[in-house]
Write a protein that holds these residues in place. Sequence first.
Motif, mmCIF file in Angstrom:
data_model
loop_
_atom_site.group_PDB
_atom_site.id
_atom_site.type_symbol
_atom_site.label_atom_id
_atom_site.label_comp_id
_atom_site.label_asym_id
_atom_site.label_seq_id
_atom_site.Cartn_x
_atom_site.Cartn_y
_atom_site.Cartn_z
ATOM 1 N N ALA A 283 -15.524 -13.362 20.779
ATOM 2 C CA ALA A 283 -16.378 -15.253 20.929
ATOM 3 C C ALA A 283 -16.534 -15.824 21.130
ATOM 4 C CB ALA A 283 -17.949 -14.189 19.608
ATOM 5 N N THR A 284 -15.174 -16.124 20.183
ATOM 6 C CA THR A 284 -14.808 -17.927 19.556
ATOM 7 C C THR A 284 -13.181 -18.548 20.451
ATOM 8 O OG1 THR A 284 -12.838 -16.643 17.705
ATOM 9 C CG2 THR A 284 -15.648 -18.171 17.539
ATOM 10 N N VAL A 285 -13.249 -16.949 21.279
ATOM 11 C CA VAL A 285 -11.647 -17.371 22.376
ATOM 12 C C VAL A 285 -11.908 -18.832 22.929
ATOM 13 C CG1 VAL A 285 -10.355 -17.255 24.041
ATOM 14 C CG2 VAL A 285 -10.738 -15.207 22.230
ATOM 15 N N PHE A 286 -13.205 -18.933 23.685
ATOM 16 C CA PHE A 286 -13.853 -20.120 24.398
ATOM 17 C C PHE A 286 -14.176 -21.028 24.222
ATOM 18 C CE2 PHE A 286 -12.303 -16.864 26.909
ATOM 19 C CZ PHE A 286 -11.440 -16.687 28.192
ATOM 20 N N ARG A 287 -13.937 -22.603 24.353
ATOM 21 C CA ARG A 287 -14.671 -23.451 23.055
ATOM 22 C C ARG A 287 -16.373 -23.235 24.418
ATOM 23 N NH1 ARG A 287 -12.074 -26.837 20.044
ATOM 24 N NH2 ARG A 287 -14.916 -27.766 19.579
ATOM 25 N N ARG A 288 -17.741 -23.511 23.614
ATOM 26 C CA ARG A 288 -19.260 -23.413 23.882
ATOM 27 C C ARG A 288 -19.392 -24.909 23.747
ATOM 28 N NH1 ARG A 288 -21.582 -19.065 19.233
ATOM 29 N NH2 ARG A 288 -20.081 -16.631 20.857
ATOM 30 N N ASP A 289 -18.555 -25.760 23.366
ATOM 31 C CA ASP A 289 -18.457 -26.803 23.411
ATOM 32 C C ASP A 289 -18.768 -27.958 24.894
ATOM 33 O OD1 ASP A 289 -16.368 -26.956 21.987
ATOM 34 O OD2 ASP A 289 -16.910 -29.134 20.861
ATOM 35 N N MET A 290 -17.258 -27.797 25.078
ATOM 36 C CA MET A 290 -16.296 -27.893 26.131
ATOM 37 C C MET A 290 -16.130 -26.822 26.342
ATOM 38 S SD MET A 290 -14.836 -31.644 26.506
ATOM 39 C CE MET A 290 -13.929 -32.637 27.537
ATOM 40 N N LYS A 291 -16.024 -26.490 27.502
ATOM 41 C CA LYS A 291 -15.738 -25.709 28.299
ATOM 42 C C LYS A 291 -14.159 -25.823 29.114
ATOM 43 C CE LYS A 291 -19.474 -22.672 29.891
ATOM 44 N NZ LYS A 291 -19.883 -21.734 31.323
ATOM 45 N N ALA A 292 -13.997 -27.411 29.234
ATOM 46 C CA ALA A 292 -12.921 -27.816 30.387
ATOM 47 C C ALA A 292 -11.616 -28.110 28.490
ATOM 48 C CB ALA A 292 -13.148 -29.343 30.405
ATOM 49 N N ILE A 293 -12.176 -27.600 27.408
ATOM 50 C CA ILE A 293 -10.941 -27.846 26.315
ATOM 51 C C ILE A 293 -10.586 -26.116 26.600
ATOM 52 C CG2 ILE A 293 -10.953 -27.523 23.685
ATOM 53 C CD1 ILE A 293 -12.655 -29.613 22.888
ATOM 54 N N GLY A 294 -10.599 -25.386 27.377
ATOM 55 C CA GLY A 294 -10.732 -24.244 27.236
ATOM 56 C C GLY A 294 -10.217 -22.764 25.825
ATOM 57 N N THR A 295 -9.597 -22.715 25.535
ATOM 58 C CA THR A 295 -9.590 -21.310 24.576
ATOM 59 C C THR A 295 -8.610 -22.173 22.671
ATOM 60 O OG1 THR A 295 -7.071 -20.987 25.402
ATOM 61 C CG2 THR A 295 -8.658 -19.645 25.963
ATOM 62 N N ASP A 296 -9.575 -21.829 22.607
ATOM 63 C CA ASP A 296 -9.898 -21.532 21.093
ATOM 64 C C ASP A 296 -9.206 -20.672 19.664
ATOM 65 O OD1 ASP A 296 -9.741 -22.752 18.165
ATOM 66 O OD2 ASP A 296 -12.064 -22.837 18.144
ATOM 67 N N TRP A 297 -7.489 -20.321 19.827
ATOM 68 C CA TRP A 297 -6.364 -19.673 19.598
ATOM 69 C C TRP A 297 -6.907 -19.604 18.024
ATOM 70 C CZ3 TRP A 297 -6.904 -15.893 22.621
ATOM 71 C CH2 TRP A 297 -6.824 -16.204 24.087
ATOM 72 N N LEU A 298 -6.773 -20.936 17.400
ATOM 73 C CA LEU A 298 -7.116 -21.146 15.528
ATOM 74 C C LEU A 298 -8.010 -20.643 15.477
ATOM 75 C CD1 LEU A 298 -6.048 -22.612 13.024
ATOM 76 C CD2 LEU A 298 -7.518 -24.596 13.989
ATOM 77 N N HIS A 299 -9.030 -20.875 16.095
ATOM 78 C CA HIS A 299 -10.240 -20.223 15.513
ATOM 79 C C HIS A 299 -10.758 -19.079 15.263
ATOM 80 C CE1 HIS A 299 -15.004 -21.034 14.372
ATOM 81 N NE2 HIS A 299 -14.381 -19.844 13.615
ATOM 82 N N SER A 300 -10.633 -18.422 16.853
ATOM 83 C CA SER A 300 -10.319 -16.626 17.091
ATOM 84 C C SER A 300 -9.230 -15.841 16.522
ATOM 85 C CB SER A 300 -10.427 -16.472 18.944
ATOM 86 O OG SER A 300 -9.477 -16.668 19.127
ATOM 87 N N LYS A 301 -8.129 -16.430 16.433
ATOM 88 C CA LYS A 301 -7.277 -15.301 15.719
ATOM 89 C C LYS A 301 -5.625 -15.659 14.427
ATOM 90 C CE LYS A 301 -5.017 -13.503 20.431
ATOM 91 N NZ LYS A 301 -5.035 -12.543 20.565
ATOM 92 N N ASN A 302 -6.543 -16.423 14.474
ATOM 93 C CA ASN A 302 -6.060 -17.113 12.507
ATOM 94 C C ASN A 302 -6.356 -16.792 10.998
ATOM 95 O OD1 ASN A 302 -3.242 -17.714 13.264
ATOM 96 N ND2 ASN A 302 -4.814 -18.643 15.245
ATOM 97 N N ALA A 303 -7.668 -16.042 11.347
ATOM 98 C CA ALA A 303 -7.937 -15.685 9.842
ATOM 99 C C ALA A 303 -7.399 -14.872 9.400
ATOM 100 C CB ALA A 303 -9.597 -14.688 9.834
ATOM 101 N N PRO A 304 -7.582 -14.830 7.952
ATOM 102 C CA PRO A 304 -6.360 -14.744 7.091
ATOM 103 C C PRO A 304 -6.618 -13.156 6.696
ATOM 104 C CG PRO A 304 -7.890 -16.194 5.183
ATOM 105 C CD PRO A 304 -8.180 -16.040 6.817
#
Length: 335
Positions: free
Chosen positions: A208-229
């Motif tokens: 659900a957080t792989v792609f940025r919802r606020d601005m599609k042009a930013i692209g992927t958000d790997w920090l949020h989607s993959k790096n929880a402890p």
Amino acid sequence: MPVKPAAPTASFSGPFALGTFSAPEQELFPGLVTPESRVLDLRAALGEPALTARGLFERWEEVLPRLHELAGDASVDGWRPLDGLHVHAPVEPRQVFQSGANYRRHVIDLELAHRSPDDPRTAEEARAEIAAVMDRRAAEDLPYVFIGLPSAITGPYDDVVLPSWAEQPDWELELAAVIARPAYRVSVEEALDHVAGYTIANDLTDRATVFRRDMKAIGTDWLHSKNAPGFTPLGPWIVPAAQLTDPGDLRVTLKLNGETMQDESTRDMIFGVARIVSYASQAARLLPGDLVLTGSPAGNGMHWGRLLRDGDVMDGSITSLGAQRTRCVAEETAS
């Protein structure tokens, strides 16, 4: 409590593998493990009280012959049974390089799962177009590599806490290469000379957080989607590269609550280990102990329409590298 096999066994290819262990009320130590499920504390065996797993890879070529000698010498003092030891992630890397969109069938399945409801193409048409994109990527020789955080790594039998914000947590079992010699701008032909061995990684992703919802042009958000402890269960073992016949022909299998979800050969990779290591090294300096994840095969939760939930148990295995087992625990109930 973490889920562990009733009787941990050392199932891997070759005379030995490496791991990181602890006994009750003792600090972590790098250990040599044999197929007979015996473990040798390498700090004592090598006479280096401060030795870590990463320290082994920093002088891999020097220490590897000695590891072979120790594995074949039952008279060495200090052998202990694997049963009763806590098995941790086998190494603490400084850097984690992750490869995405690297299994042909997986990419096609994910693209189809993420198709817009108003996509005018039939499933067959969409599949054909995505396959053509995969062929073009392979021809242009451009792997997709991004950076992960070491803080996401956890042990191969530890609980995985599902964050309260993660709406679509998914599994991604992967082959991971462990770097020995520093690699910077190495060729494909040289790349495997810099790999000490291989291990198993489950590179969890919140879809659900792989792609940025606020601005599609930013692209992927790997920090949020993959790096929880704890989102990268690692291990249990690092198997030296020479003990694997062919990392390009290993079976990657993940079972969810006993049901097989992923079961694919690494032959389906678009780019092999050497190509990914070489590609990453063109931009960054890979260091001893670093991980290079090679992507996940088909059969993720998005394909099955079934994402991870509190209480789920994942069993992941790769040919010649052993198996890991982790239980999912909702953040609200995690102790």
